[in-house]
Design an enzyme around this catalytic site. Sequence first.
Site, short mmCIF file in Angstrom:
data_model
loop_
_atom_site.label_atom_id
_atom_site.label_comp_id
_atom_site.label_asym_id
_atom_site.label_seq_id
_atom_site.Cartn_x
_atom_site.Cartn_y
_atom_site.Cartn_z
N THR B 138 0.88 -1.18 0.00
CA THR B 138 0.00 0.00 0.00
C THR B 138 0.91 1.23 0.00
O THR B 138 2.14 1.09 0.12
CB THR B 138 -0.89 0.05 1.27
OG1 THR B 138 -0.06 0.42 2.38
CG2 THR B 138 -1.56 -1.29 1.54
N ASP B 139 0.30 2.41 -0.08
CA ASP B 139 1.12 3.63 -0.04
C ASP B 139 1.87 3.75 1.28
O ASP B 139 3.02 4.17 1.32
CB ASP B 139 0.24 4.87 -0.26
CG ASP B 139 -0.25 4.94 -1.69
OD1 ASP B 139 0.39 4.29 -2.56
OD2 ASP B 139 -1.27 5.60 -1.95
N CYS B 140 1.21 3.37 2.37
CA CYS B 140 1.86 3.51 3.67
C CYS B 140 2.63 2.26 4.08
O CYS B 140 3.48 2.31 4.97
CB CYS B 140 0.88 3.94 4.74
SG CYS B 140 -0.68 3.04 4.72
N TYR B 141 2.33 1.13 3.47
CA TYR B 141 3.06 -0.12 3.74
C TYR B 141 3.51 -0.71 2.40
O TYR B 141 2.94 -1.65 1.89
CB TYR B 141 2.15 -1.13 4.48
CG TYR B 141 1.87 -0.73 5.91
CD1 TYR B 141 2.65 -1.24 6.94
CD2 TYR B 141 0.84 0.15 6.23
CE1 TYR B 141 2.42 -0.87 8.26
CE2 TYR B 141 0.60 0.53 7.53
CZ TYR B 141 1.39 0.02 8.54
OH TYR B 141 1.16 0.38 9.84
#
Lengths: 136, 402
Positions: B138-141
């Site tokens: 994901t964008d954050c992970y």
Amino acid sequence: MAISKRVVLHFPSRMVEQPIIYRLVKDYNLVLNILKASVTPKEEGIMVLELSGARADYDGGIRYLQEAGVKIQSLGQDIMRNDARCTHCGACVVICPTGALALDPKSRMVDFNEDKCTACELCVLACPPRAMEVYF
Amino acid sequence: MIKTIAEINEKIGKGQAVVVNAEEVIGLVAKKGVARAAREVDVVTTGTFGPMCSSGAYFNLGHSRPRIKVGGGRAYLNDVPVYPGLAAVDIFLGATAIPDDDPRNRIHPGPFNYGGGHVIEELVAGKDVRLVVSAYGTDCYPRKRLETWINIKDLNEAVLFNVRNAYQNYNVAVNLSDKTIYTYMGVLKPKLGNANYCSAGQLSPLLNDPYYKTIGIGTRLFLGGGMGYIAWHGTQHNPDALRSADGVPRRGAGTLAVIGDLKQMSPRWLVGTSMLGYGSTLTVGIGVPIPILSEEILRYTAVKDEDIFAAIVDYSGSYPQMSPDVVGEVSYGELKSGRISLKGKQVPTASLSSYSRAVEIANTLKDWIVKGEFLLTEPVAPLPGVEEGITFKPLKERPIEE
Ligand code: SF4
Ligand code: SF4
């Protein structure tokens, strides 16, 4: 080339006090796992060892033992109990056909009598924590 | 004579508490009578050490750099799949999980040499374990793949959490068919070749407190060699099971959900276990202290194997078919003699639960209490009792119409 073998060592009584095992580790770089040891003073000592290390070191170590007067026997197929894994549950006592594994009614521990064991291997997979081990 | 847990704890603190195990209390009551024994004894300790499949552990792995979100992905510890459906780095490992490529029962009976229970044992023993994660990113992970050794000492949390342990009594398993069967109750030889049981009987925690008068949510206990707590009643908790006149259940009845810090536990008391032809599991050591608050409570703890009965169940027929039939009933006294007589046959018995190790647990707990290292806790809520009218329901199947 690495090698790992199981051997039975018979020590004459005069040798029981010598640091033989220490030399195997120190001089020959062998990793050893003591599977069984019964050393009583004034009597012959017996030790079942798993020796692992480089082939040359293994051969050197065995030669050292022979020269020191230790009788070496390689282990035929044999069943041994890994006492550290046995929980003394008793699941094996109804599986073992010869009575080699039997519950001591007093201590409620399971005794393994090797003399009665025929190495039929029925207990090996039936033992839940897999404490019964086959050695060649 | 009424004592309180606070008074008992005060005695423990002063090193004056009198503690006996649930086997010793039997002789004590026979010698001194209930009234005197109840005045003298402060705590009775219990113990059990058997395979308990509804065991597991959860872990917080710590965040990798860059971050990875295990939740919704896949994760493995030593090839054993763990449950990844939580947040980013929390995972749950169940005792019966096995590697995707385990041959299972393809060649029956499968050996089930390695599974979740074994991973728990190795972690507790301080061994390094291989973690493999695949995630969607994901964008954050952003990270999608992770392969690393982990060790229990580096994890933020490692918590044993067993949803059903310490069954209050259990079936005795036999096989009436004419071929060997491989069950979670062990190998059962044909035509009543053996009878396998799995309870510590007179030492078992809930058989010593049959109506849950002292054991409740929040009770501190011996768990896997460390200290743990009762988190809840266990799944399938069934206090309304058939009981003897003295209150002791004659069938599987109460259960406990227990929790504790895995980092304090020991591989001696959490043993990876393989049931031939059935699966992998974990043998768990549990010991519960019973505060002697009254004569009635002491009387319960003095229960003997001869007075505890269990149902004999055919695992080749009625058990798999969910039929309620029992072949008969037998006491733990008879079971522990090594032979029971059943349908005109002498049937050898075997236990899956280790009595000698159950004694060791009860004695360890006794030791901790005597030394003042273990104080009793007041339950914060009782376990559901007989009065709740719980029924143990089978699954109600309803066809799904397309
Ligand atoms: S079944 Fe295995 S663990 Fe249980 S008593 Fe026998 S050898 Fe020991
Ligand atoms: S190998 Fe056979 S005889 Fe030997 S202990 Fe196991 S079951 Fe008994």
